[in-house]
Design an enzyme around this catalytic site. Structure first.
Site, PDB file in Angstrom:
ATOM      1  N   ASP A 248       8.920  -3.555   8.604  1.00 13.66           N
ATOM      2  CA  ASP A 248       9.370  -2.161   8.538  1.00 13.66           C
ATOM      3  C   ASP A 248       8.631  -1.336   9.585  1.00 13.66           C
ATOM      4  O   ASP A 248       7.694  -1.824  10.226  1.00 13.66           O
ATOM      5  CB  ASP A 248       9.190  -1.589   7.122  1.00 13.66           C
TER       6      ASP A 248
ATOM      7  N   HIS B 219       7.511  -0.663  -4.256  1.00 14.93           N
ATOM      8  CA  HIS B 219       8.397  -0.901  -3.116  1.00 14.93           C
ATOM      9  C   HIS B 219       8.041  -2.205  -2.403  1.00 14.93           C
ATOM     10  O   HIS B 219       6.930  -2.710  -2.503  1.00 14.93           O
ATOM     11  CB  HIS B 219       8.424   0.294  -2.153  1.00 14.93           C
TER      12      HIS B 219
ATOM     13  N   GLU C 189      12.331   1.629  -1.128  1.00 13.43           N
ATOM     14  CA  GLU C 189      11.702   2.475  -2.130  1.00 13.43           C
ATOM     15  C   GLU C 189      12.438   2.361  -3.468  1.00 13.43           C
ATOM     16  O   GLU C 189      13.564   1.822  -3.513  1.00 13.43           O
ATOM     17  CB  GLU C 189      11.728   3.932  -1.636  1.00 13.43           C
TER      18      GLU C 189
ATOM     19  N   ASN D  20       4.190   1.956  -5.822  1.00 11.14           N
ATOM     20  CA  ASN D  20       5.394   2.353  -6.569  1.00 11.14           C
ATOM     21  C   ASN D  20       6.376   1.184  -6.703  1.00 11.14           C
ATOM     22  O   ASN D  20       7.510   1.370  -7.118  1.00 11.14           O
ATOM     23  CB  ASN D  20       6.070   3.547  -5.897  1.00 11.14           C
TER      24      ASN D  20
END
Ligand code: PGA
Length: 245
Positions: A70, A141, A146, A139
């Site tokens: 990413d 991800h 996400e 979180n």
């Protein structure tokens, strides 16, 4: 998920060598490995260990292709916090010889969407991914997929959540980027082998949800459950049941 079968739990002092050793195994077995690698703090010690382990075992990464997982949108070429810069600095520049090919998201000359299309095309041209290595976000991800990312989410531009933006500040970019580009959940799960890495007590809570909570797009890493090539590698600080005794 059967914890004992799918999760490698290592003492913190041995974790990075364990993961780097397995990467060396994959490169030895398949010199032209096509591997997608993450940045962030979790893999950093693995990348520190890898060049020495390759050298000690006389294994070369010279025929391998590395794909970047990413990238942030909007950072200038060479910015220290850019994921391509971090991976070059942390690993690729330290391999001698380095890998045959590095496939980053090139947004200097094209739009984020075009860069995603180009990465997908380059991965296909390389024969597809053999292995995706992932850090686990607080979180849940994976890459910049996400919470809310669909199981069939493609490689695409995304809006970053506040916690991912806050993490970017830690890498030296303030104000942090609002958007990123990421290999999609679909591309990750279509890969033969997936390694999910997590270290440190800050990941214990999310790791417990990933391993034993409901499969939900709210915790994208749960979408990996049931993948036949999934291997979770954690240190004893991150393991949900506490330190290994
Ligand atoms: P970290 O990030 O390795 O810096 O904890 C993981 C992630 O957010 O993907």
């Amino acid at each position: 998920m059967t914890l004992a079968r799918l999760v490698d739990i290592l003492p913190a002092s041995a974790w990075a060598d364990h993961v780097a050793g397995l990467l060396a195994d994959r490169l030895a077995a398949r010199p032209n490995l096509v591997v997608c690698l993450p940045t962030g703090s979790t893999p950093r010690p693995v990348y520190e260990a890898l060049p020495g382990i390759l050298q000690a075992r006389s294994v070369s990464a010279a025929a391998a292709t590395v794909v970047l997982l990413d990238e942030y949108v909007g950072l200038a070429a060479g910015h220290r916090a850019r994921c391509d810069s971090m991976l070059r600095r942390g690993l690729l520049d330290r391999l001698d010889p380095s890998v045959a090919r590095f496939i980053p998201f090139d947004m200097d000359d094209m739009s984020p969407q075009e860069a995603c299309t180009q990465v997908d095309a380059a991965v296909s041209a390389a024969g597809g991914l053999d292995l995706v290595v992932l850090g686990l976000g607080r979180n849940g991800h994976i890459g910049m997929n996400e919470p809310g990312s669909a199981p069939d989410a493609p490689t695409r531009p995304v809006e970053l959540t506040p916690s991912t933006r806050a993490a970017a500040i830690g890498y030296g970019v303030d104000p942090p980027p609002t958007h990123g580009v990421t290999l999609g959940v679909a591309g990750i799960v279509s890969t033969r082998e997936i390694w999910l890495l997590a270290t440190g007590a800050a990941k214990t809570g999310i790791l417990a949800r990933v391993l034993d909570g409901p499969v939900t797009t709210n915790v994208p890493a749960t979408l990996l459950r049931g993948h036949p090539g999934l291997r979770v590698m954690v240190d004893d600080a991150a393991r949900p049941n506490g330190p290994v005794r």
